[in-house]
Design a protein around this motif. Sequence first.
Motif, PDB file in Angstrom:
ATOM      1  N   ASN A 181      33.814  53.925  24.675  1.00 33.36           N
ATOM      2  CA  ASN A 181      34.433  52.676  24.212  1.00 33.36           C
ATOM      3  C   ASN A 181      34.852  52.652  22.748  1.00 33.36           C
ATOM      4  N   GLU A 182      34.946  53.794  22.123  1.00 36.84           N
ATOM      5  CA  GLU A 182      35.386  53.817  20.736  1.00 36.84           C
ATOM      6  C   GLU A 182      36.914  53.815  20.625  1.00 36.84           C
ATOM      7  N   PHE A 183      37.562  54.196  21.714  1.00 34.54           N
ATOM      8  CA  PHE A 183      39.023  54.225  21.759  1.00 34.54           C
ATOM      9  C   PHE A 183      39.487  53.308  22.882  1.00 34.54           C
ATOM     10  N   ASP A 184      40.762  52.911  22.810  1.00 33.49           N
ATOM     11  CA  ASP A 184      41.290  52.131  23.934  1.00 33.49           C
ATOM     12  C   ASP A 184      41.560  53.042  25.121  1.00 33.49           C
ATOM     13  N   LEU A 185      41.944  54.267  24.821  1.00 29.08           N
ATOM     14  CA  LEU A 185      42.114  55.240  25.901  1.00 29.08           C
ATOM     15  C   LEU A 185      42.068  56.656  25.371  1.00 29.08           C
ATOM     16  N   VAL A 186      41.785  57.562  26.315  1.00 24.47           N
ATOM     17  CA  VAL A 186      41.754  58.996  26.005  1.00 24.47           C
ATOM     18  C   VAL A 186      42.772  59.664  26.922  1.00 24.47           C
ATOM     19  N   ILE A 187      43.541  60.612  26.392  1.00 22.11           N
ATOM     20  CA  ILE A 187      44.459  61.388  27.242  1.00 22.11           C
ATOM     21  C   ILE A 187      44.160  62.879  27.038  1.00 22.11           C
ATOM     22  N   ILE A 188      43.939  63.578  28.150  1.00 22.51           N
ATOM     23  CA  ILE A 188      43.588  64.997  28.083  1.00 22.51           C
ATOM     24  C   ILE A 188      44.760  65.857  28.556  1.00 22.51           C
ATOM     25  N   ASP A 189      45.155  66.820  27.727  1.00 20.40           N
ATOM     26  CA  ASP A 189      46.238  67.757  28.084  1.00 20.40           C
ATOM     27  C   ASP A 189      45.624  69.039  28.640  1.00 20.40           C
ATOM     28  N   CYS A 190      46.043  69.431  29.848  1.00 16.00           N
ATOM     29  CA  CYS A 190      45.444  70.589  30.538  1.00 16.00           C
ATOM     30  C   CYS A 190      46.287  71.850  30.418  1.00 16.00           C
ATOM     31  N   PRO A 191      45.646  72.994  30.593  1.00 15.41           N
ATOM     32  CA  PRO A 191      46.414  74.242  30.696  1.00 15.41           C
ATOM     33  C   PRO A 191      47.077  74.345  32.064  1.00 15.41           C
ATOM     34  N   PRO A 192      48.049  75.245  32.229  1.00 15.59           N
ATOM     35  CA  PRO A 192      48.720  75.378  33.527  1.00 15.59           C
ATOM     36  C   PRO A 192      47.907  76.207  34.521  1.00 15.59           C
ATOM     37  N   SER A 193      46.762  75.687  34.951  1.00 11.97           N
ATOM     38  CA  SER A 193      45.961  76.361  35.975  1.00 11.97           C
ATOM     39  C   SER A 193      45.005  75.335  36.562  1.00 11.97           C
ATOM     40  N   LEU A 194      44.369  75.718  37.653  1.00 13.74           N
ATOM     41  CA  LEU A 194      43.361  74.827  38.222  1.00 13.74           C
ATOM     42  C   LEU A 194      41.976  75.406  37.980  1.00 13.74           C
ATOM     43  N   GLY A 195      41.809  76.088  36.849  1.00 15.81           N
ATOM     44  CA  GLY A 195      40.533  76.708  36.494  1.00 15.81           C
ATOM     45  C   GLY A 195      39.515  75.699  35.991  1.00 15.81           C
ATOM     46  N   LEU A 196      38.439  76.250  35.436  1.00 15.11           N
ATOM     47  CA  LEU A 196      37.292  75.425  35.030  1.00 15.11           C
ATOM     48  C   LEU A 196      37.634  74.392  33.948  1.00 15.11           C
ATOM     49  N   LEU A 197      38.616  74.699  33.102  1.00 10.98           N
ATOM     50  CA  LEU A 197      38.991  73.730  32.065  1.00 10.98           C
ATOM     51  C   LEU A 197      39.639  72.505  32.705  1.00 10.98           C
ATOM     52  N   THR A 198      40.575  72.742  33.618  1.00  6.62           N
ATOM     53  CA  THR A 198      41.223  71.617  34.306  1.00  6.62           C
ATOM     54  C   THR A 198      40.202  70.866  35.169  1.00  6.62           C
ATOM     55  N   ILE A 199      39.301  71.589  35.806  1.00  9.31           N
ATOM     56  CA  ILE A 199      38.241  70.947  36.597  1.00  9.31           C
ATOM     57  C   ILE A 199      37.417  70.018  35.710  1.00  9.31           C
ATOM     58  N   ASN A 200      37.088  70.474  34.499  1.00  8.47           N
ATOM     59  CA  ASN A 200      36.342  69.637  33.566  1.00  8.47           C
ATOM     60  C   ASN A 200      37.123  68.385  33.193  1.00  8.47           C
ATOM     61  N   ALA A 201      38.431  68.544  32.997  1.00 12.63           N
ATOM     62  CA  ALA A 201      39.264  67.391  32.642  1.00 12.63           C
ATOM     63  C   ALA A 201      39.303  66.394  33.799  1.00 12.63           C
ATOM     64  N   LEU A 202      39.466  66.903  35.015  1.00 13.41           N
ATOM     65  CA  LEU A 202      39.497  66.013  36.183  1.00 13.41           C
ATOM     66  C   LEU A 202      38.130  65.343  36.365  1.00 13.41           C
TER      67      LEU A 202
END
Length: 263
Positions: free
Chosen positions: A127-148
Motif C-alpha cells: 500500500n505504499e504505491f497506488d499501483l505496481v507494474i512489472i515488466d517481464c522478459p520474453p519467456s515463461l521461465g521462473l522470472l515470469t512465473i514470479n511476476a504472475l
Amino acid sequence: MDIFVIANQKGGVGKTTTTLNLGAAIAKKGKKVLLIDLDPQANLSSGLGFTQQFDKQSWDTDGKAPYKNIYNVLVNSTPIHSVFVTTSTPNLFLVPSHLSLAGAEIEMVNMLSRETLLKKALEDIKNEFDLVIIDCPPSLGLLTINALGASNKLLIPIQCEYFALEGLGQLINTMNLIKGINPTLVLGGVILTMYDSRTKLSSSVVEDVRHFFKESAFETVVPRNVRLSEAPSHGKTIFQYDSKSTGARAYNSLAREFIKKFL
Ligand SMILES: Nc1ncnc2c1ncn2[C@@H]1O[C@H](COP(=O)(O)OP(=O)(O)OP(=O)(O)O)[C@@H](O)[C@H]1O
Ligand SMILES: [Mg+2]
C-alpha cells in the motif's frame, strides 16, 4: 494496492514500451506508480535513463552490478525499500534490473518457495504505491512465473503483426496454473501495439483480438510510431521526448482507460 504484470513470451511486442509509457502517463495523472524491471536485458531501466548514470565499462567487465537491483531482492532477500529509485517523472519509481539477473533463474531453482520470492518481497511495500507494474522478459521461465505469482492482473500486449495470437493459449494456461499459488490473478486486459493503419494485416489482427478477447481488449490501440522507439535511447519517456507524437497521445488515452477501469 493493485499489482499488474505485463507479460507475453513473444519477444518485441511492446512489453517494455508499454510498462514505461503507461506507467509514466498514470504517474502524470497523480498516481504513485512503481515499475519493476524483471528482465535481465534491463531495457526498462535504461529506457528510464537509469543505467546511464553508471560507467558502462565497470558493469560490463566484472559482470557485477554497481547498483542494487531486482536480482538482490530475489536472490539475497534485499528489501525492495532499499532498491527502488526515483525517476525524472514525479510519482514514477523504478526497481532496476541488471544483466546479472540472467543467472538468477538458475540460482533460484534450489531456493525455497522459488515461485513466490517476488510476492514475498512486495509485502515490504504494501500500500505504499497506488499501483505496481512489472515488466517481464520474453519467456515463461521462473522470472515470469514470479511476476504472475505476485500480481493480481495480467496485461498482455499484442503486436498487430503476423502470428500475433500464437503462444497466447500457452500464456493463458500458465496464468490459470499460477492460480494454484496465487488465486487473485485474473486477465486485466489486452493491449494492441504497433498498429499500422496502412496495412490490412494490422486491422485484421485488431478484429481477431477483439473477437477473441471481447471487452478484455482495451479500446485504445497503440500505433506504430518512430518517436516511441527513439525515446528510450535518450532515457526519456514519450512525454518528455515528444509529447505531441501519436505515441504520446495513445499512451495518454490508454492511461485514461486504465484508470477508469482499475483505479
Ligand atoms: N508503438 C511502437 N511503435 C514503434 N516502435 C515501437 C513501438 N512499441 C515498441 N517499439 C519498438 O519495438 C521494439 C520492441 O519493443 P519493446 O522493447 O517494448 O518490446 P518487448 O516486448 O519489451 O521486447 P522484449 O521481449 O525483448 O522484452 C523496441 O525497439 C521498441 O522501441
Ligand atoms: Mg522488454
